[in-house]
Write an enzyme that holds these catalytic residues in place. Structure first.
Site, PDB file in Angstrom:
ATOM      1  N   ASP A  15       0.870  -1.159   0.000  1.00 17.20           N
ATOM      2  CA  ASP A  15       0.000   0.000   0.000  1.00 17.20           C
ATOM      3  C   ASP A  15       0.917   1.222   0.000  1.00 17.20           C
ATOM      4  O   ASP A  15       2.116   1.109   0.285  1.00 17.20           O
ATOM      5  CB  ASP A  15      -0.894  -0.015   1.241  1.00 17.20           C
ATOM      6  CG  ASP A  15      -1.783   1.203   1.335  1.00 17.20           C
ATOM      7  OD1 ASP A  15      -2.471   1.513   0.346  1.00 17.20           O
ATOM      8  OD2 ASP A  15      -1.771   1.863   2.389  1.00 17.20           O
ATOM      9  N   ASP A  17      -0.153   5.202   0.851  1.00 22.90           N
ATOM     10  CA  ASP A  17      -0.391   6.156   1.937  1.00 22.90           C
ATOM     11  C   ASP A  17      -0.321   5.453   3.288  1.00 22.90           C
ATOM     12  O   ASP A  17      -1.066   4.512   3.544  1.00 22.90           O
ATOM     13  CB  ASP A  17      -1.776   6.805   1.783  1.00 22.90           C
ATOM     14  CG  ASP A  17      -1.851   7.745   0.599  1.00 22.90           C
ATOM     15  OD1 ASP A  17      -0.925   8.554   0.431  1.00 22.90           O
ATOM     16  OD2 ASP A  17      -2.830   7.658  -0.166  1.00 22.90           O
ATOM     17  N   ASP A 214      -1.406  -0.345   6.168  1.00 24.28           N
ATOM     18  CA  ASP A 214      -1.497   0.349   7.452  1.00 24.28           C
ATOM     19  C   ASP A 214      -2.926   0.408   7.971  1.00 24.28           C
ATOM     20  O   ASP A 214      -3.149   0.906   9.071  1.00 24.28           O
ATOM     21  CB  ASP A 214      -0.957   1.775   7.323  1.00 24.28           C
ATOM     22  CG  ASP A 214      -1.877   2.662   6.484  1.00 24.28           C
ATOM     23  OD1 ASP A 214      -2.151   2.289   5.317  1.00 24.28           O
ATOM     24  OD2 ASP A 214      -2.334   3.707   6.984  1.00 24.28           O
TER      25      ASP A 214
END
Length: 337
Positions: A15, A17, A214
């Site tokens: 991922d 961001d 995250d």
């Protein structure tokens, strides 16, 4: 072959961001992690729910931060949404686009016609994050959906991570239309849907991919749905308290403070942790309560506590019996300040 966590996998899906960067700043260690994987000849993919940039723009952004990337390694929810629209609609069909110019360009390149008004008779609405999205285009989208257009959302992330804290994401903008229309989107394309993960595995002919994220509600749930192992890094949205309370469909295979965990033994990150004690910490369970004692690496304590909270101990029933444990639990928001 070395025995670090990443060495067991034939593809690592990042991922962006909250994992590789925060808005426009690279996260410490991200570039080094990518280069080490490349040195080990481990294929890399970047899969992002952010629909505000095209794959080539994402690659350029990453390279500008010192994180090596090729456009072919980047999968975005904007590109995936446009491809899905092209599968379902006739060539040239009008699609009302809510989002950034990148999403409009993807729709155009997919052979469809981007429009911005009900008067253009759109047969579909596609909604993605864009910092300039405002009331006018949301109103047109609401009217179009009420008139029968199929409503596609690139993703439903409620927030975006930033150095200043979480900011409204596409899910918050989708919520505006959800409130106005009193209904859900017809199709959600990005994570936690498994499409981006499975596309990455197919492109790289991967038999054993590892997904890194995250967010428990998108990155990790999507990996679980796609039946992939996953690593949660604590550099973005989801924190220790979220992990302790995670339902089964949002539980990662591993947890690490950051991407350096890729190059440590897998058993140092595997969830849940060993029962009892490890690394200077000790968890004692008494029925539906548990106590943390000792001191050491916070991730070790987190893994030990997951072993009891995932087995029925409420997060609210965790107490501390050492000053270090009390300070740690307070920093996680598990104990009242």
């Amino acid at each position: 072959m070395s025995d670090h966590l990443a060495s067991s996998y034939d593809l690592v899906i990042f991922d962006l961001d909250g994992v590789v960067f925060l808005i426009d700043k690279p996260i410490t260690g991200a570039a080094e992690a990518v280069e080490r994987l490349r040195a080990d000849a481990t294929p890399i993919a970047y899969a992002t729910n952010n629909a505000s940039r095209r794959a080539a723009d994402v690659a350029a952004l990453l390279n500008g931060m010192g994180v090596s990337a090729e456009p072919a390694e980047v999968l975005t929810s904007a590109g995936a949404s446009a491809a899905l629209l092209a599968e379902r609609l006739p060539a040239g069909a009008p699609v009302l686009v809510v989002g950034a110019e990148a999403l409009r360009a993807e729709v155009r390149d997919a052979g469809l016609t981007p429009v911005d008004s009900l008067e253009d008779e759109p047969v579909a609405v596609v909604q993605g994050y864009g910092p300039e999205v405002g009331w006018k285009i949301l109103a047109e989208a609401a009217l179009a959906v009420r008139a029968g257009a199929t409503w596609f959302a690139t993703n439903t992330d409620r927030t975006l991570p930033s150095p200043r804290g979480p900011l409204p994401g596409n899910g918050s903008l989708v919520a505006v239309l959800r409130t106005a229309l009193d209904r859900e989107p017809d199709v959600v394309v990005g994570k936690p849907q498994p499409g981006l993960f499975r596309t990455a595995a197919t492109l790289f002919k991967s038999q054993r991919p590892l997904s890194i994220g995250d967010r428990l509600d998108t990155d990790i749930q999507g990996a679980v749905t796609a039946e992939m192992d996953s690593l949660l890094v604590l550099t973005g949205v989801s924190g220790p308290a979220d992990l302790l309370a995670a339902p089964e469909d949002r539980r990662p295979t591993y947890v690490a403070a950051d991407l350096s965990g890729l190059f440590r033994p897998a058993d140092d990150a595997r969830l849940p942790g060993p029962g009892g004690e490890s690394g200077g910490w000790r968890v004692t369970r008494d029925g539906d309560r548990a106590a943390l004692d000792g001191s050491g690496d916070p991730v070790v304590a987190l893994r030990l506590l997951c072993a009891v909270t995932w087995d029925g101990v409420p997060v609210s029933a965790i107490t501390a019996t050492s000053p270090e444990a009390e300070e740690l639990l307070r920093s996680w928001g598990v104990l009242d300040s």
